[in-house]
Design a protein around this motif. Structure first.
Motif: not given
Length: 182
Positions: A75-81, A104-110
């Motif tokens: 669910r988290l991976s499918g949600m908008k940032d 996903d680690e690549a998504r965390v900083d942004g």
């Protein structure tokens, strides 16, 4: 109260017909863990509708934390940032850290850049500790009161802080210089 099949089918039917206010009224009677149980009976499309509704009502974070990790991660991976960031900002720092750990680690900083600074700093502070260490599990939720305030003002401050925190375990009293006195 366990959620029964009739309630689940009613929620699914209401979601399909766009009766969000009625769904919301039904869900108000359920604890977060019971709402999380409902997710197991929903299709991915129904889950997305339920997520939207829970987000609007401010209950999404507490319900998601009661989901099994696999469903939560999906669910988290499918949600908008922006939505995840808003949810992280409203969550207790340790809960936010748990959710960040599923991303996903690549998504965390942004994503963290979208979280308001005070909340982001609390999450990042906990990220400095190894997972499963006491530091990553601890909470910094406490209240500090100056020793010369009235009992009424102390109660007001504790109530105000209680609205912002999941739990308050400690209340510290300090002198005018900020030194601990009790």
């Amino acid at each position: 109260m366990a959620v029964n099949h009739t309630q689940i089918e009613m929620i699914r039917k209401l979601l399909r017909h766009g009766a969000n206010e009625r769904v919301s009224r039904v869900l108000e009677r359920f604890r977060s863990a019971e709402v999380a149980d409902v997710f197991g009976y929903m299709s991915p499309a129904e889950q997305r509708l339920l997520i939207d509704l829970l987000f609007e009502k401010g209950r999404l974070a507490s319900v998601l934390l009661d989901l099994p990790e696999g469903i939560l991660s999906d669910r988290l991976s499918g949600m908008k940032d922006e939505r995840v960031a808003a949810m992280l900002a409203k969550s207790a720092p340790d809960d936010a850290l748990f959710m960040v750990g599923l991303l996903d680690e690549a998504r965390v900083d942004g994503l963290l850049e979208l979280v308001p600074r005070p909340e982001r700093e609390r999450i990042e502070h906990l990220m400095n500790y190894p997972s499963e260490s006491a530091g990553s599990l601890m909470t910094s939720q406490m209240v500090t009161l100056e020793e010369d305030i009235t009992a009424q003002r102390a109660i007001e401050i504790i109530r105000e802080e209680g609205l912002k925190s999941e739990f308050i375990f400690y209340v510290y009293v300090t002198d005018a210089r900020g030194t601990f006195v009790g």
